[in-house]
Scaffold this active site. Structure first.
Site, short mmCIF file in Angstrom:
data_model
loop_
_atom_site.label_atom_id
_atom_site.label_comp_id
_atom_site.label_asym_id
_atom_site.label_seq_id
_atom_site.Cartn_x
_atom_site.Cartn_y
_atom_site.Cartn_z
N TYR A 156 33.54 29.99 40.34
CA TYR A 156 33.38 31.56 40.23
C TYR A 156 32.06 31.76 40.96
CZ TYR A 156 34.76 35.96 38.74
OH TYR A 156 35.28 37.54 38.86
N LYS A 163 29.79 39.84 38.00
CA LYS A 163 30.35 40.52 36.80
C LYS A 163 29.33 40.75 35.78
CE LYS A 163 34.64 40.63 38.72
NZ LYS A 163 35.36 42.36 38.90
N1 NAD Z 1 43.19 38.33 39.27
C1 NAD Z 1 42.18 37.80 38.15
O1 NAD Z 1 42.38 36.83 37.81
C2 NAD Z 1 41.20 38.82 37.66
C3 NAD Z 1 40.77 38.64 36.58
C4 NAD Z 1 39.76 39.47 36.12
C5 NAD Z 1 39.16 40.39 36.91
N2 NAD Z 1 39.64 40.49 38.16
C6 NAD Z 1 39.12 41.64 38.90
O2 NAD Z 1 39.97 42.77 38.74
C7 NAD Z 1 39.64 43.40 40.30
C8 NAD Z 1 40.88 43.63 41.11
O3 NAD Z 1 41.39 42.24 41.51
P1 NAD Z 1 43.09 41.97 41.74
O4 NAD Z 1 42.80 40.50 40.87
O5 NAD Z 1 43.75 43.04 41.18
O6 NAD Z 1 43.11 41.43 42.98
P2 NAD Z 1 43.45 42.37 44.48
O7 NAD Z 1 43.12 41.57 45.44
O8 NAD Z 1 44.84 42.79 44.29
O9 NAD Z 1 42.43 43.63 44.31
C9 NAD Z 1 41.27 43.39 44.83
C10 NAD Z 1 40.95 44.80 45.59
O10 NAD Z 1 39.51 44.74 45.99
C11 NAD Z 1 39.51 45.66 47.04
N3 NAD Z 1 38.15 45.38 48.06
C12 NAD Z 1 37.54 44.21 48.26
N4 NAD Z 1 36.64 44.56 48.81
C13 NAD Z 1 36.46 45.91 49.08
C14 NAD Z 1 35.57 46.77 49.76
N5 NAD Z 1 34.59 46.62 50.48
N6 NAD Z 1 36.05 48.23 49.64
C15 NAD Z 1 37.20 48.68 48.99
N7 NAD Z 1 38.08 47.95 48.25
C16 NAD Z 1 37.57 46.49 48.34
C17 NAD Z 1 40.68 44.91 47.90
O11 NAD Z 1 40.89 45.94 48.94
C18 NAD Z 1 41.64 44.84 46.68
O12 NAD Z 1 42.52 46.08 46.75
C19 NAD Z 1 38.50 42.85 40.91
O13 NAD Z 1 37.35 43.53 40.62
C20 NAD Z 1 38.60 41.36 40.27
O14 NAD Z 1 37.08 40.89 40.28
C21 NAD Z 1 40.65 40.07 38.71
C1 0WE Z 2 40.18 33.32 38.08
C2 0WE Z 2 39.28 33.16 39.56
C3 0WE Z 2 39.53 34.38 40.36
C4 0WE Z 2 40.32 35.77 40.14
N1 0WE Z 2 39.29 36.72 39.87
C5 0WE Z 2 39.01 36.42 38.44
C6 0WE Z 2 38.48 37.59 40.75
O1 0WE Z 2 37.74 38.17 40.10
C7 0WE Z 2 38.65 37.73 42.26
C8 0WE Z 2 37.46 37.42 42.45
C9 0WE Z 2 37.36 37.12 44.26
C10 0WE Z 2 36.18 37.77 44.94
N2 0WE Z 2 36.29 37.30 46.26
C11 0WE Z 2 37.48 36.75 47.03
C12 0WE Z 2 38.21 36.20 46.27
C13 0WE Z 2 38.33 36.46 44.79
C14 0WE Z 2 39.50 35.47 47.09
C15 0WE Z 2 39.32 36.09 48.32
C16 0WE Z 2 38.29 36.27 49.07
O2 0WE Z 2 38.00 36.13 50.14
N3 0WE Z 2 37.15 36.71 48.23
O3 0WE Z 2 38.73 34.09 41.49
C17 0WE Z 2 38.38 32.88 41.16
C18 0WE Z 2 37.37 32.06 42.00
C19 0WE Z 2 37.09 30.89 41.62
C20 0WE Z 2 37.58 30.04 40.57
C21 0WE Z 2 38.37 31.10 39.61
C22 0WE Z 2 38.83 32.21 40.02
#
Ligand code: NAD
Ligand code: 0WE
Length: 264
Positions: A156, A163
């Site tokens: 991560y 974060k």
């Molecule tokens: N999926 C997980 O396991 C998880 C867990 C905890 C937190 N999160 C957080 O939740 C949030 C939403 O992610 P998600 O999991 O729904 O995935 P997702 O890919 O559906 O959403 C991520 C969003 O970030 C947007 N984004 C990235 N760069 C951007 C930019 N420069 N300008 C505008 N938008 C931008 C993308 O367009 C996308 O809509 C993120 O902050 C992610 O870190 C995700």
């Molecule tokens: C869980 C988990 C997540 C999901 N999560 C909590 C997140 O917050 C997503 C973070 C994320 C940020 N940037 C990018 C990507 C994921 C993949 C595509 C890309 O090009 N850039 O991301 C990981 C990355 C490494 C290890 C575990 C995880």
């Protein structure tokens, strides 16, 4: 469903598709009477987001790339003109170069560090400042964080540092805007298979591990994240600000799984 959000207008940033955390939240808020506006990043995602907006009768769907502050300003100019007032914001945006979401955090480049911090942390500060100007009758904003902000998780890497900064900024923004009745909180979501959540090498194995050993022994759902967003964005959480609210099947409260479970 309740009319908990009747008369409330909110901006949701970060829907990419129907797996997005922000989409789960949009569905729930709409079901409780909220009026919504969406932003999307780039025309490719716009093609996916516009049909979702139609599904909920959302007609304010605006392009916004938080690396381009002019598009952020343009978004709020439209909201000021069309609505005049804003009650809530969801910031569900995070990004790092995926080539640095593997291997050692120590190998993070200065360029990706800065870019990740701007997109994944500072953009919430910039959005909150502009949204607060429209929250003339108070309001509530949430952003999304992950437990790897506090404890090192393989791969991560720089996202964990971003974060951690995001969570600190939630506390400072809460202090800044509290006197105006504007609340700022974060939801720390358990791992979930979204576009950003999948596609990372070992992440799939990690999802499995966390879900297998979390107190609830399962992952969280979009509807559960939507329910927690409804609480934090409605008057039910009127006394809550500056908080990190865990919606992770309880994983953050265990230090290690039961050894006999490990054999399972
Ligand atoms: N999926 C997980 O396991 C998880 C867990 C905890 C937190 N999160 C957080 O939740 C949030 C939403 O992610 P998600 O999991 O729904 O995935 P997702 O890919 O559906 O959403 C991520 C969003 O970030 C947007 N984004 C990235 N760069 C951007 C930019 N420069 N300008 C505008 N938008 C931008 C993308 O367009 C996308 O809509 C993120 O902050 C992610 O870190 C995700
Ligand atoms: C869980 C988990 C997540 C999901 N999560 C909590 C997140 O917050 C997503 C973070 C994320 C940020 N940037 C990018 C990507 C994921 C993949 C595509 C890309 O090009 N850039 O991301 C990981 C990355 C490494 C290890 C575990 C995880």
């Amino acid at each position: 469903m309740t009319s908990l959000m009747k008369g409330k207008r909110g901006l949701i940033m970060g829907i990419a598709n129907d797996h997005s955390i922000a989409w789960g939240m949009a569905r729930t808020l709409h079901a409780h009477g909220a009026e919504l506006a969406f932003t999307f990043q780039g025309e490719a995602l716009g093609k996916r987001v516009k049909p979702l907006a139609e599904q909920l009768g959302v007609d304010l769907v605006l392009p916004c790339d938080v690396e381009d502050i002019a598009s952020v300003d343009a978004t709020f100019a439209v909201l000021r003109e069309k609505w005049g007032k804003l009650d809530f914001v969801i910031h569900a945006i995070g990004f790092a170069d995926k080539n640095e979401l593997k291997g050692r955090y120590a190998d993070t480049s200065r360029e990706n560090f800065s870019r990740t911090m701007v997109i994944s942390c500072f953009s919430f500060t910039e959005v909150a400042k502009r949204a607060a100007e429209l929250m003339t009758e108070g309001g509530s904003m949430i952003t999304l964080t992950f437990g790897a902000s506090e404890r090192a998780m393989p791969n991560y890497n720089v996202m964990g540092v971003a974060k951690a900064a995001l969570e600190a900024s939630v506390r400072y923004l809460a202090a800044d805007f509290g006197p105006r009745g504007i609340r700022i909180n974060a939801i720390s979501a358990g791992p979930i298979r979204t576009l950003a959540g999948s596609g990372i090498g070992e992440a799939r194995a990690m999802f499995g591990f966390m879900q297998k050993h979390a107190p609830l022994r399962r992952g969280v759902t979009l509807d559960e994240l939507g329910g927690s967003a409804l609480y934090l964005l409605s008057d039910l959480s009127g006394g809550v600000t500056g908080e990190i609210h865990y919606v992770d099947s309880g994983y953050n409260v265990i230090l290690m799984p039961r050894p006999d479970d490990l054999k399972a």
